[in-house]
Scaffold this active site. Sequence first.
Site, PDB file in Angstrom:
ATOM      1  N   ASP A 171     -34.794  15.045  15.955  1.00 12.73           N
ATOM      2  CA  ASP A 171     -34.203  16.516  15.970  1.00 12.73           C
ATOM      3  C   ASP A 171     -34.991  17.316  17.161  1.00 12.73           C
ATOM      4  O   ASP A 171     -35.966  17.827  16.847  1.00 12.73           O
ATOM      5  CB  ASP A 171     -34.458  17.066  14.732  1.00 12.73           C
ATOM      6  N   ASP A 188     -21.619  25.795   7.150  1.00 10.98           N
ATOM      7  CA  ASP A 188     -22.886  25.237   7.527  1.00 10.98           C
ATOM      8  C   ASP A 188     -23.519  25.661   6.121  1.00 10.98           C
ATOM      9  O   ASP A 188     -23.080  26.012   5.229  1.00 10.98           O
ATOM     10  CB  ASP A 188     -23.440  26.080   8.846  1.00 10.98           C
ATOM     11  N   ASP A 209     -25.678  16.364   8.655  1.00  2.00           N
ATOM     12  CA  ASP A 209     -26.444  16.748   9.577  1.00  2.00           C
ATOM     13  C   ASP A 209     -28.017  16.279   9.314  1.00  2.00           C
ATOM     14  O   ASP A 209     -28.204  15.761   8.075  1.00  2.00           O
ATOM     15  CB  ASP A 209     -26.445  18.398   9.713  1.00  2.00           C
ATOM     16  N   ARG A 247     -24.992  13.696  12.875  1.00  2.00           N
ATOM     17  CA  ARG A 247     -25.684  14.032  14.040  1.00  2.00           C
ATOM     18  C   ARG A 247     -26.505  12.554  14.414  1.00  2.00           C
ATOM     19  O   ARG A 247     -26.273  12.138  15.640  1.00  2.00           O
ATOM     20  CB  ARG A 247     -26.439  14.994  13.726  1.00  2.00           C
ATOM     21  N   ASP A 285     -27.426  20.102  19.308  1.00  3.36           N
ATOM     22  CA  ASP A 285     -27.530  21.344  19.078  1.00  3.36           C
ATOM     23  C   ASP A 285     -27.554  21.744  20.846  1.00  3.36           C
ATOM     24  O   ASP A 285     -28.731  21.965  21.298  1.00  3.36           O
ATOM     25  CB  ASP A 285     -28.768  22.036  18.427  1.00  3.36           C
TER      26      ASP A 285
END
Length: 916
Positions: free
Chosen positions: A244, A388, A501, A572, A588
């Site tokens: 991440d 979200d 996610d 993701r 992102d």
Amino acid sequence: MKTLGLLLVALLSISGISGVDRNNFKTCDQSGFCKRLRALKPEKSQYSLNVDTVIVHGNVLSAEVVTVDTESEKKTVLWHYALKLSALADGTFRVELDEADPLYPRYRTQLALDGEPKPDGLKLVSNEQGKLTLINSQGHKVIITSEPLKFEFLDLAGDVAVVLNENSQLLVEPLRVRREKEDETAWSENFKSHHDSKPRGNEAVSLDISFPDADHVYGIPEHTDKFSLRTTSSGEPYRLYNLDVFEYELDSRMAIYGAVPVLYSHGAKRSAAVFWHNSAETWVDVVNYADGTVVSSLVNLVTGGHKRRVDARFMSESGIIDAFVMLGPSPSDVFRQYATLTGPAPIPPKFSLAYHQSRWNYVDEADVRGVDDNFDAHDIPADVVWLDIEYTDRKKYFTWDAEKFPHPAEMVANLTAKGRKLVVIIDPHIKREAGYFLHEDATDNGYYVKDKDGKDYEGWCWPGSSSYLDFFNPVVSKYYAERYRFENFPGTSKDVHIWNDMNEPSVFNGPEITMPKDCRHYKPPQDGQDGLASFWEHRHVHNEYGLWNIRATHDGMRLRSDHKYRPFILTRSTFAGTQRYAAVWTGDNAAEWGFLAVSVPMCLSLAASGVSFCGSDVGGFFKYPEAELMTRWYQAGAFQAFFRAHSHIETKRREPWLYDPATAALLRDANRRRYALIDYWYTLFYEHSIDKLPVMRPLFQHYPKEEETFTIDDQYLLGDKLLVRPVVEPGVSSVKVYLPGAASHTLWYDVDTYQAHAAAGWLNQPVTISKIPVYQRGGSIVPRKERVRRSSALMADDPYTLIVALDHNKTAHGSLYIDDGETYEYRNNKYIYAKIAFEPNVMTYTFVNDQASYPTRSWVERIVIAGIKTPPKTAKLNQGDKQVPLQMTLHKGNDVLVIRKPGAIMALSWSIAFSY
Ligand SMILES: *[C@@H]1O[C@H](CO)[C@@H](O)[C@H](O)[C@H]1NC(C)=O
Ligand SMILES: *[C@@H]1O[C@H](CO)[C@@H](O)[C@H](O)[C@H]1NC(C)=O
């Protein structure tokens, strides 16, 4: 707790206001095994094959391999290994090398393959003078040199296409018992304040691969680099370690969220590929002898006469050597060969190919209703609203914030009344809070990943203190799957889909923002295996953690409807095989032109690596896109598979109608273009599920001899019919477009004007703010639906417009797939897959599978034939026993013929006869 999340973002941003904080992530030098392996430059490989041990049984050659101390006179044997070479269907071989008798079993990646690969025949042709020659049933040969060990894979012309261990970098570090007073570095490692206990010591593996005659290599996503990979000698290798990375940077070989360890080579002579089946942290070095960065004297020395060659080297922290070699010979062949191993994506539910509207966060039911209504008020089609993390009760997944979302079922029903859906986020970190059922179940039953001492691992993520489900335990995956049942997740229905996610997994306070490598995962108990043999470390499985997560989600979403409805999942974290369960987005990104541009090579690379269902956050996640950037992003997104606008919680709201009216109209047009082609997209994904080819394709896939195309990654093909060149630069009034094919042979029609261009290489295409260059290949037929609706579901029965773009011979071909868009009934032959063909005298619409049918009410309202030149005098529709004369009109200087209201019914075959 919402502020907690925000606080974390704020804390993280302090160090990374202007982009990624590189200090959080390792360089090769900071990664023990990468530094160690990269420094090894053996002159001669220590590995040799014992020819007396060779056995060929079925499709497998097995033999003993040993390492010998090449430095000493006596050539003492250092270690014993077991080699397996298997011949597999479709020009593929597999090479596995493990220790013959390891101290503990070494990890073998579990979920990447779509079942056991199909075997092919294998024959030992000769075994003499230290060389073995084998042949598969297609005629591909493998030559194994025994000392030093080397594998050469030959194409059908007898030329060497792939070589393993040419550069002597084959290595399997044996597991061993720690000796007293031994240097600490093999048994622990530190990074920043993090300590890795490395209980098994060093266990890295490495292999070098050479691709003779190759001009370029591609693949190994996910990186923000060019599609064609660059020589790494003077910098960092490409890194594959799912992370991440906050505000990840462009033009980088740093690891980000995904890791698909497949490498493709291509040159005018052939394509070939290697799939490195390993889920541990991996680094890949690339040397392209033709790219000008390698000293020319070295090129001649190394490439031995071949002017062109690309070498690569995979280095992984653990596991075994498990390499699949695919011999092409065309780009489509290698893409198919890889997708055969790891499986194609199943047909997605149709809505998921339409437009998605997301934001962190739509704050409550009134907000969702407002967004939903505004799409209608502004006549913009949209299929999905997303929620979200803030929709939950303080980041406890499978719950709702009761104040903000008191009526989720009614909210969903309001969306579905317009044919729309809801997607909600479910992350794999679990809030450690007394009374939260998931935490209590997981604690009581031992469902969490364990730390190095065997206690529940605790990290920090959105909810604060969190633990992570250990999906490697089948009991945990089953428990998790059950959570998706409607009764267990109240407020959901078949029209609520899922976003997984943070599943790298992301751990805010962990090493490199992920889980410590010495955490423990479940391993099925086996007699006599205890201690280190009784669990896997996170180090072994890291890159496939997310795959286990989405597989459990996928199971759950099928369970909840008794396997009736197809799920949509967005992930993701990405690994080989992800495409079987989920779509992927590039994480992102930011509202900057560079991120818009890089969305194309990133998705091209993922699509070539099996993951066709790819897209980037439209508009950029961080920051605010001004009108021009937003317009160009919608126009580009409309031609990428996963089309979702999304934004960060701290950015200004940016739903399309919030822009000035002229911009809002441009965004609406982009969405409408997407919806007009929704059946083309759907057909492409159906065809992908059968032929396993990428949906988004590099130009060289269909023009493999045109060297100019090998490095083009700002334009691409959708299927083999449309060529797209999104505008990714500000303030331009023209862009350069390459039209591939032979000038005498291939035509490309501008889809906006029907103007035909001969394929003459580079073209300067004027653009305005409302135009991005898209061309339809002469010789193709593309179906469109041109009535504007609120959602794709409401278009199901709408009539088609068929765009026929003629080639020089006045012929064209296309296809169309139709089913109910949401169930698995297509597996019971409830679908239509039709070929559409145009020849000067007749146009036909015929079913490929006579057993299959679908009662669609759609019909043909228009046929547009571009490039007609000499138009027919009459046209007559034949359908069943009906014969209907049709009306035609000519446009654009007699070049475009329009057949108005042919009225052909798509549930049955038909033809149109022309006379001149
Ligand atoms: C559903 O729609 C109705 C009619 O517009 C509205 O009154 C109601 O508040 C909506 N419900 C939710 C939960 O948004
Ligand atoms: C036209 O037909 C000829 C003869 O069948 C064939 O060789 C040629 O490739 C065709 N051209 C195109 C553009 O398809």
